[in-house]
Motif scaffolding. Structure first.
Motif, PDB file in Angstrom:
ATOM      1  N   SER A 124       0.838  -1.201   0.000  1.00 35.42           N
ATOM      2  CA  SER A 124       0.000   0.000   0.000  1.00 35.42           C
ATOM      3  C   SER A 124       0.869   1.246   0.000  1.00 35.42           C
ATOM      4  N   GLY A 125       0.310   2.326  -0.487  1.00 37.36           N
ATOM      5  CA  GLY A 125       1.039   3.585  -0.527  1.00 37.36           C
ATOM      6  C   GLY A 125       1.492   4.026   0.841  1.00 37.36           C
ATOM      7  N   GLU A 126       0.679   3.754   1.868  1.00 45.30           N
ATOM      8  CA  GLU A 126       1.023   4.160   3.226  1.00 45.30           C
ATOM      9  C   GLU A 126       2.238   3.399   3.734  1.00 45.30           C
ATOM     10  N   ASN A 127       2.263   2.081   3.498  1.00 47.83           N
ATOM     11  CA  ASN A 127       3.400   1.268   3.943  1.00 47.83           C
ATOM     12  C   ASN A 127       4.690   1.675   3.238  1.00 47.83           C
ATOM     13  N   LEU A 128       4.576   1.949   1.942  1.00 48.85           N
ATOM     14  CA  LEU A 128       5.740   2.345   1.174  1.00 48.85           C
ATOM     15  C   LEU A 128       6.270   3.690   1.672  1.00 48.85           C
ATOM     16  N   ALA A 129       5.348   4.592   1.957  1.00 53.23           N
ATOM     17  CA  ALA A 129       5.747   5.911   2.472  1.00 53.23           C
ATOM     18  C   ALA A 129       6.439   5.771   3.816  1.00 53.23           C
ATOM     19  N   ASP A 130       5.934   4.867   4.662  1.00 53.82           N
ATOM     20  CA  ASP A 130       6.552   4.636   5.968  1.00 53.82           C
ATOM     21  C   ASP A 130       7.952   4.048   5.823  1.00 53.82           C
ATOM     22  N   LEU A 131       8.107   3.101   4.887  1.00 56.12           N
ATOM     23  CA  LEU A 131       9.426   2.508   4.652  1.00 56.12           C
ATOM     24  C   LEU A 131      10.439   3.582   4.251  1.00 56.12           C
ATOM     25  N   LYS A 132      10.035   4.420   3.322  1.00 54.84           N
ATOM     26  CA  LYS A 132      10.913   5.485   2.856  1.00 54.84           C
ATOM     27  C   LYS A 132      11.253   6.444   3.996  1.00 54.84           C
ATOM     28  N   PHE A 133      10.230   6.802   4.771  1.00 56.88           N
ATOM     29  CA  PHE A 133      10.408   7.764   5.849  1.00 56.88           C
ATOM     30  C   PHE A 133      11.400   7.256   6.890  1.00 56.88           C
ATOM     31  N   PHE A 134      11.242   5.993   7.302  1.00 59.70           N
ATOM     32  CA  PHE A 134      12.127   5.448   8.329  1.00 59.70           C
ATOM     33  C   PHE A 134      13.551   5.250   7.804  1.00 59.70           C
ATOM     34  N   CYS A 135      13.688   4.895   6.533  1.00 61.53           N
ATOM     35  CA  CYS A 135      15.020   4.762   5.946  1.00 61.53           C
ATOM     36  C   CYS A 135      15.702   6.127   5.856  1.00 61.53           C
ATOM     37  N   GLU A 136      14.939   7.154   5.508  1.00 59.84           N
ATOM     38  CA  GLU A 136      15.491   8.515   5.467  1.00 59.84           C
ATOM     39  C   GLU A 136      16.007   8.920   6.845  1.00 59.84           C
ATOM     40  N   LYS A 137      15.227   8.590   7.877  1.00 60.11           N
ATOM     41  CA  LYS A 137      15.581   9.005   9.235  1.00 60.11           C
ATOM     42  C   LYS A 137      16.738   8.222   9.820  1.00 60.11           C
ATOM     43  N   SER A 138      17.207   7.188   9.096  1.00 58.14           N
ATOM     44  CA  SER A 138      18.396   6.467   9.576  1.00 58.14           C
ATOM     45  C   SER A 138      19.640   7.340   9.437  1.00 58.14           C
ATOM     46  N   LYS A 139      19.518   8.401   8.645  1.00 60.32           N
ATOM     47  CA  LYS A 139      20.593   9.374   8.479  1.00 60.32           C
ATOM     48  C   LYS A 139      20.100  10.731   8.967  1.00 60.32           C
ATOM     49  N   SER A 140      21.022  11.598   9.325  1.00 59.82           N
ATOM     50  CA  SER A 140      20.619  12.953   9.691  1.00 59.82           C
ATOM     51  C   SER A 140      20.069  13.640   8.454  1.00 59.82           C
ATOM     52  N   GLU A 141      19.286  14.672   8.677  1.00 65.64           N
ATOM     53  CA  GLU A 141      18.652  15.380   7.560  1.00 65.64           C
ATOM     54  C   GLU A 141      19.690  15.931   6.590  1.00 65.64           C
ATOM     55  N   SER A 142      20.759  16.494   7.127  1.00 62.43           N
ATOM     56  CA  SER A 142      21.795  17.072   6.263  1.00 62.43           C
ATOM     57  C   SER A 142      22.522  15.994   5.464  1.00 62.43           C
ATOM     58  N   THR A 143      22.785  14.840   6.100  1.00 60.48           N
ATOM     59  CA  THR A 143      23.461  13.739   5.402  1.00 60.48           C
ATOM     60  C   THR A 143      22.588  13.202   4.279  1.00 60.48           C
ATOM     61  N   PHE A 144      21.282  13.039   4.556  1.00 58.17           N
ATOM     62  CA  PHE A 144      20.383  12.521   3.523  1.00 58.17           C
ATOM     63  C   PHE A 144      20.299  13.487   2.338  1.00 58.17           C
ATOM     64  N   ARG A 145      20.271  14.789   2.619  1.00 58.61           N
ATOM     65  CA  ARG A 145      20.229  15.776   1.534  1.00 58.61           C
ATOM     66  C   ARG A 145      21.492  15.676   0.671  1.00 58.61           C
ATOM     67  N   LYS A 146      22.641  15.513   1.331  1.00 54.48           N
ATOM     68  CA  LYS A 146      23.900  15.376   0.592  1.00 54.48           C
ATOM     69  C   LYS A 146      23.899  14.121  -0.266  1.00 54.48           C
ATOM     70  N   TYR A 147      23.432  13.004   0.286  1.00 50.49           N
ATOM     71  CA  TYR A 147      23.385  11.748  -0.458  1.00 50.49           C
ATOM     72  C   TYR A 147      22.473  11.867  -1.673  1.00 50.49           C
ATOM     73  N   ARG A 148      21.319  12.478  -1.490  1.00 47.24           N
ATOM     74  CA  ARG A 148      20.358  12.602  -2.586  1.00 47.24           C
ATOM     75  C   ARG A 148      20.934  13.481  -3.698  1.00 47.24           C
ATOM     76  N   TYR A 149      21.568  14.590  -3.290  1.00 40.07           N
ATOM     77  CA  TYR A 149      22.164  15.489  -4.288  1.00 40.07           C
ATOM     78  C   TYR A 149      23.306  14.789  -5.028  1.00 40.07           C
ATOM     79  N   ALA A 150      24.170  14.107  -4.283  1.00 42.44           N
ATOM     80  CA  ALA A 150      25.321  13.441  -4.892  1.00 42.44           C
ATOM     81  C   ALA A 150      24.886  12.297  -5.804  1.00 42.44           C
ATOM     82  N   PHE A 151      23.828  11.574  -5.421  1.00 39.75           N
ATOM     83  CA  PHE A 151      23.344  10.467  -6.245  1.00 39.75           C
ATOM     84  C   PHE A 151      22.775  10.993  -7.558  1.00 39.75           C
TER      85      PHE A 151
END
Length: 338
Positions: free
Chosen positions: A19-46
């Motif tokens: 379901s869309g809700e479960n997928l959103a939760d998976l993404k959200f928790f994986c994002e939070k495994s890194k600090s906000e600044s680190t995740f932004r850097k990873y997304r930009y670099a990727f």
């Protein structure tokens, strides 16, 4: 140039049946495994990696990536930017994207690891750290600005310097202090650091600063600053803010704004150093934290208390702040019985 693609559009993420809700939760928790600044850097670099792949002729497959193409990309970054940070950022972003997607990670390849090490060595530059501020320099600043003064700008810079030095405060910790974070006791004060660079679970920490009754006593200077700044004990405002001059009263007052900016705080410190005859080019805001740490280390404060007071997670991070004095360094050869 290729499209901007989120790391969660790769590998198994693209084929997850839920379901869309479960997928959103998976993404959200994986994002939070890194600090906000680190995740932004990873997304930009990727996404920078993807755009590079699309710019090649013929086009290179960005995901799953081959170790050969990743190696060529790291070499390209090293030549273009001559920056260790840029190469590291790309390596870890590509690695994380493959790990999180359950795909074979090209960054585990010996080829990529060797290229990364080569890029680090070729791009390495000598690190010129700012010098630590000493207690003698602090004494000069307090004599110039804090002794006998009732001027809010003068007391503010004296208080900022003494607190940063005594509590090993990073700039972000200093300017984010609120009145509600400060508790005065008979012989000490306690600063509650609600958010710190090394506090990834946001549990907060308390830093104890002793009352010394000297001219350079942080306890007394902070009390004086709060009084002159007219900050009530039940206030929840940032204590270090920009100032406005009131023509009617002929006095300065704190603005109703957010915390003091880095550039302004740095300017205030450098101006204070210059006014007491110190070469300001050798110092920065971090020199206050480094200075307090250096003084404590050379005074023989135990490692356990030292790390706790400075909120360091590792010995390497802690040791990077300390500039041993000649007497401490001499003690090594003096202990050799020769």
């Amino acid at each position: 140039m290729g499209p901007v693609i989120d790391v969660f559009q790769t590998g198994r993420w693209a084929s997850i049946q839920t379901s869309g809700e479960n997928l959103a939760d998976l993404k959200f928790f994986c994002e939070k495994s890194k600090s906000e600044s680190t995740f932004r850097k990873y997304r930009y670099a990727f996404n920078s990696w993807i755009k590079w792949c699309y710019s090649q002729s013929p086009k290179v497959q960005h995901f799953p990536a081959s170790d050969f193409n990743v190696s060529i990309y790291l070499i390209n970054l090293s030549k273009q930017f001559n920056s260790v940070a840029k190469v590291n950022e790309a390596f870890y972003a590509i690695s994380w994207a493959h790990e999180i997607s359950g795909t074979q990670n090209p960054c585990h390849s010996s080829l990529v690891v060797s290229v990364l090490e080569g890029a680090r060595r070729l791009s390495a530059k000598p690190v010129t750290k700012k010098e630590p501020i000493t207690s003698e320099i602090l004494q000069q600043i307090v004599n110039r600005y804090g002794t006998g003064s009732s001027s809010l700008p003068d007391i503010r810079i004296s208080c900022m310097c003494l607190l940063s030095y005594a509590a090993f405060l990073r700039f972000s910790e200093l300017v984010n202090l609120k009145r509600s974070d400060i508790t005065f006791y008979e012989d000490h004060l306690s600063l509650y650091i609600s958010k710190s660079k090394t506090d990834k679970y946001k549990t907060g920490s308390n830093v104890i600063v002793s009352k010394t009754n000297n001219v350079t006593c942080p306890y007394g200077m902070l009390q004086l600053y709060l009084k002159i700044a007219d900050i009530a004990s039940d206030s929840d405002c940032f204590i270090f803010r920009a100032l406005s001059f009131c023509k009617k009263s002929g006095k300065y007052k704190l603005r109703n704004s957010g915390p003091l900016s880095y550039s302004r705080a740095r300017e205030l410190l450098l101006n204070a150093l210059e006014s007491v005859g110190v070469d300001k080019s050798k110092f920065g805001l971090h020199s206050l934290r480094s200075g307090g740490a250096t003084a404590a280390a050379n005074a023989g404060v135990s490692d356990r208390l030292f790390k706790k007071h400075g909120r360091w997670r590792s010995d390497n991070a802690k040791d990077g702040y300390v500039h041993e004095n000649v007497k401490s360094l001499m003690s090594v050869s003096q202990s050799l019985n020769i």
